[in-house]
Design an enzyme around this catalytic site. Structure first.
Site, PDB file in Angstrom:
ATOM      1  CE1 TYR A   1       8.468  24.949  -4.180  1.00  0.00           C
ATOM      2  CE2 TYR A   1       8.953  22.923  -6.208  1.00  0.00           C
ATOM      3  CZ  TYR A   1       8.410  23.200  -4.551  1.00  0.00           C
ATOM      4  OH  TYR A   1       8.195  22.436  -3.515  1.00  0.00           O
TER       5      TYR A   1
ATOM      6  CE  LYS B   1       9.399  19.492 -12.639  1.00  0.00           C
ATOM      7  NZ  LYS B   1       7.436  19.025 -12.018  1.00  0.00           N
TER       8      LYS B   1
ATOM      9  CG  ASP C   1      16.042  24.317 -10.060  1.00  0.00           C
ATOM     10  OD1 ASP C   1      15.972  23.136 -10.663  1.00  0.00           O
ATOM     11  OD2 ASP C   1      15.259  24.180  -8.970  1.00  0.00           O
TER      12      ASP C   1
END
Ligand code: HOZ
Length: 432
Positions: free
Chosen positions: A149, A272, A244
């Site tokens: 994702y 994050k 990522d």
């Protein structure tokens, strides 16, 4: 300590009202508990390793606001730094010294990053990095992996993980075919498939993007040689390698997966943890490539709240806390105790499971495995996971409400928290 009779009346009332106000009652799909059944709980506050719901129930939290809370929720030093920053205003929309400080910390920590651009989320970082990959290589096609994702931008919603996998959606309506026609996919850990894609699309592939440790199809680690193989293949074909590290950055090691596995990509996306619980994303890489980003170069990307002083402050303080000696040893020790404990108890109580951890990232599938990719992950008994999730929740343990999300621990989790979690897990797993 084991609480099996929690009341969630207020949660239910609030969530019922929310359904008329927001699609599915939530601001992000996986929070609606669709794949695990039952009602989501509505939070009132968080602190350390714990969350409290609006009915006053306390839970040990292994979601950690989906990753940022690696120092524990509402760490007093982060909160104090935010108080001070707040006095100076909430947004400048102009350069601030705080951006330099966080940029230097990121550049020092993440080997591939020589220059960085701050954005507001991991989705934004991945959208921007894709444009940059294409501009730099003058090629349009990219390779992503099934179950990985990279946010919810059109070009990445092909065999995507996280909420898309959780809800079992094929691809999202509203994504034009043209937006994904240059997105090629391969199974994670399958170098031969990647080789074949490069052979079939010679000189057309801008690069390969992946979660070096998958967290959005459940927790899946790279096989020995996979990341090395991707590095070689991308070099060989003049394509870029993009990690990522929105989940893995500053989590599986201070320098992320690239430090852990010793493979340096060309570009990296982050999010994050670098926002310490406030909205931040970032992308960075080799100076030569990053110099193409506007206004240094022609590749446009912008944002009103990018580099926001509160987000920079929370990020700086969080990274400072992570630099303390022993941090990653502690995270590895308690998370390994949790992950191996869960696997052992599941096996003792008759369940076929597999999983593990790297530092403060972990997962367990309800299949004896092994799980090398998304197809393997889908063999997990998700109905059983749903019952496990509900049982844990009712006894005060908050796990990610999807088999296809990784778990996160933090510096605030104590040995006692882990012991309590394992005791509860034994109860629940015995009853499944
Ligand atoms: N998609 C993210 C987790 N993999 C965020 C989920 C959320 O915040 O609800």
């Amino acid at each position: 300590m084991v609480n099996t009779t929690i009341k969630t009346t207020k949660s239910q009332e609030i969530f019922a009202a929310a359904q008329n106000l927001m699609p599915g009652g939530v601001s992000s799909p996986v929070r609606a508990f669709k794949s695990v059944g039952g009602q989501p709980i509505v939070f009132e506050r968080v602190n350390g390793a714990y969350i409290w719901d609006v009915d006053g129930n306390q839970y040990i939290d292994y979601v950690g606001t989906w990753g940022p809370a690696i120092c524990g929720h509402a760490h007093p030093e982060v909160i104090a730094a935010l108080h001070t920053a707040l006095e100076k205003g909430t947004s400048f929309g102009a350069p601030s010294f705080l951006e330099n400080v966080l940029a230097e910390m990121v550049i020092d920590a993440v080997k591939s990053i020589e220059m960085v651009r701050f954005v507001n989320s991991g989705t934004e970082a991945c959208m921007a990095v894709l444009r940059l990959m294409r501009a730099f290589t003058k090629r349009d096609k990219i390779i992503k992996f099934e179950g990985c994702y990279h946010g919810h931008a059109d070009m990445f919603l092909v065999k995507a993980g996280s909420g898309v996998a959780t809800l079992g959606l094929p691809d999202s309506p509203g994504v034009p075919k043209a937006a994904t026609s240059d997105t090629l996919t391969a199974p994670f850990n399958d170098l031969e498939a990647v080789k074949a894609l490069f052979a079939e699309n010679r000189d057309e592939i801008a690069g390969v993007i992946l979660e070096p440790v998958v967290g959005n199809a459940g927790f899946i680690t790279p096989d020995a040689g996979f990341l090395e193989g991707l590095r070689e293949l991308t070099h060989e074909h003049g394509a870029l390698l993009v990690f990522d590290e929105v989940m893995t950055g500053f989590r599986i090691a201070y320098g992320g997966a690239q430090e852990k596995f010793g493979i340096t990509p060309d570009l990296t996306t982050l999010g994050k943890i670098i926002g310490g619980g406030l909205p931040v994303g970032a992308y960075g890489g080799r100076r030569e490539i990053m110099s193409m980003v506007a206004p240094a170069g022609p590749v446009y990307q912008a944002g009103t709240l990018s580099g926001n002083p509160l987000a920079m402050t929370a990020g700086i303080k969080t990274l400072e806390l992570l630099q303390k000696p022993g941090t990653y040893e502690y995270l590895e020790r308690i998370t390994q105790k949790l992950a191996t404990g869960l696997l052992q108890i599941a096996q003792e109580t008759g369940h076929g499971v597999c999983g593990g951890n790297i530092s403060a990232m972990f997962g367990m599938f309800f299949t004896s495995g092994p799980v090398h990719n998304y197809e393997d992950a889908k063999k997990s008994d998700t109905a059983k996971f749903g019952r496990f999730h509900r049982g844990m929740l009712e006894r005060g343990i908050y796990l990610a409400p999807s088999q296809f999300e990784a778990g996160f621990s933090s510096l605030a989790h104590t040995e006692e928290d882990i012991d309590q979690t394992l005791a509860v897990a034994r109860d629940v797993l015995s009853s499944l």
